[in-house]
Design a protein around this motif. Structure first.
Motif, short mmCIF file in Angstrom:
data_model
loop_
_atom_site.label_atom_id
_atom_site.label_comp_id
_atom_site.label_asym_id
_atom_site.label_seq_id
_atom_site.Cartn_x
_atom_site.Cartn_y
_atom_site.Cartn_z
N HIS A 29 0.83 -1.21 0.00
CA HIS A 29 0.00 0.00 0.00
C HIS A 29 0.86 1.26 0.00
N ASP A 30 2.02 1.18 -0.68
CA ASP A 30 2.97 2.30 -0.72
C ASP A 30 3.57 2.40 -2.11
N PRO A 31 3.03 3.27 -2.97
CA PRO A 31 3.55 3.35 -4.33
C PRO A 31 5.00 3.82 -4.42
N ARG A 32 5.52 4.42 -3.35
CA ARG A 32 6.92 4.88 -3.34
C ARG A 32 7.88 3.87 -2.72
N LEU A 33 7.40 2.69 -2.39
CA LEU A 33 8.23 1.69 -1.71
C LEU A 33 9.54 1.43 -2.45
N VAL A 34 9.47 1.06 -3.71
CA VAL A 34 10.68 0.70 -4.45
C VAL A 34 11.60 1.90 -4.57
N SER A 35 11.04 3.06 -4.87
CA SER A 35 11.84 4.28 -4.96
C SER A 35 12.55 4.57 -3.64
N ASP A 36 11.83 4.43 -2.54
CA ASP A 36 12.43 4.67 -1.22
C ASP A 36 13.53 3.65 -0.91
N LEU A 37 13.30 2.38 -1.25
CA LEU A 37 14.32 1.36 -1.01
C LEU A 37 15.57 1.64 -1.86
N ARG A 38 15.35 2.05 -3.11
CA ARG A 38 16.48 2.41 -3.97
C ARG A 38 17.24 3.60 -3.40
N GLY A 39 16.54 4.45 -2.66
CA GLY A 39 17.16 5.63 -2.06
C GLY A 39 17.79 5.37 -0.69
N GLY A 40 17.73 4.13 -0.22
CA GLY A 40 18.39 3.79 1.03
C GLY A 40 17.48 3.46 2.19
N ARG A 41 16.18 3.46 2.01
CA ARG A 41 15.25 3.11 3.10
C ARG A 41 15.56 1.70 3.59
N GLU A 42 15.61 1.54 4.89
CA GLU A 42 15.84 0.23 5.51
C GLU A 42 14.50 -0.37 5.92
N PRO A 43 14.11 -1.49 5.32
CA PRO A 43 12.82 -2.09 5.66
C PRO A 43 12.88 -2.83 7.00
N GLY A 44 11.77 -2.80 7.70
CA GLY A 44 11.65 -3.56 8.93
C GLY A 44 11.22 -5.00 8.64
N ARG A 45 11.23 -5.81 9.65
CA ARG A 45 10.88 -7.22 9.50
C ARG A 45 9.45 -7.41 8.98
N ARG A 46 8.52 -6.60 9.49
CA ARG A 46 7.11 -6.72 9.07
C ARG A 46 6.97 -6.41 7.58
N LEU A 47 7.63 -5.35 7.11
CA LEU A 47 7.56 -4.99 5.70
C LEU A 47 8.20 -6.07 4.83
N ILE A 48 9.32 -6.60 5.26
CA ILE A 48 9.99 -7.66 4.51
C ILE A 48 9.06 -8.86 4.35
N CYS A 49 8.42 -9.27 5.44
CA CYS A 49 7.50 -10.41 5.39
C CYS A 49 6.31 -10.13 4.48
N GLN A 50 5.78 -8.92 4.56
CA GLN A 50 4.62 -8.54 3.76
C GLN A 50 4.97 -8.58 2.26
N VAL A 51 6.12 -8.04 1.91
CA VAL A 51 6.55 -7.99 0.50
C VAL A 51 6.87 -9.39 0.00
#
Length: 80
Positions: A29-51
């Motif tokens: 539910h985050d259209p900027r997810l990939v862009s943010d990850l490419r920019g250095g965003r560190e995902p948490g465990r919950r987000l990793i599991c969800q993806v």
């Protein structure tokens, strides 16, 4: 060595032909997810599991014939 979440997502995007914003919206539910990850965003465990769950479910559904690669909808109907 285990690949990062971003590497797994990039591979999935190539496999599914899904635009990054469509993927982010569908997976988290985050259209900027990939862009943010490419920019250095560190995902948490919950987000990793969800993806990971989204990608695994999409692959199972595609294997069962319930989905097809979605591609870029801006070019829908064009013959190549």
């Amino acid at each position: 060595m285990e690949r990062s979440l971003l590497q797994r997502i990039e591979s999935f995007l190539r496999e599914s032909h899904m635009p990054p914003s469509v993927f982010g919206r569908a997976a988290a539910h985050d259209p900027r997810l990939v862009s943010d990850l490419r920019g250095g965003r560190e995902p948490g465990r919950r987000l990793i599991c969800q993806v990971e769950h989204f990608m695994n479910k999409w692959r199972v559904d595609r294997h069962a014939g319930r989905v097809a690669p979605c591609g870029d909808r801006r070019h829908a109907g064009e013959r190549r």
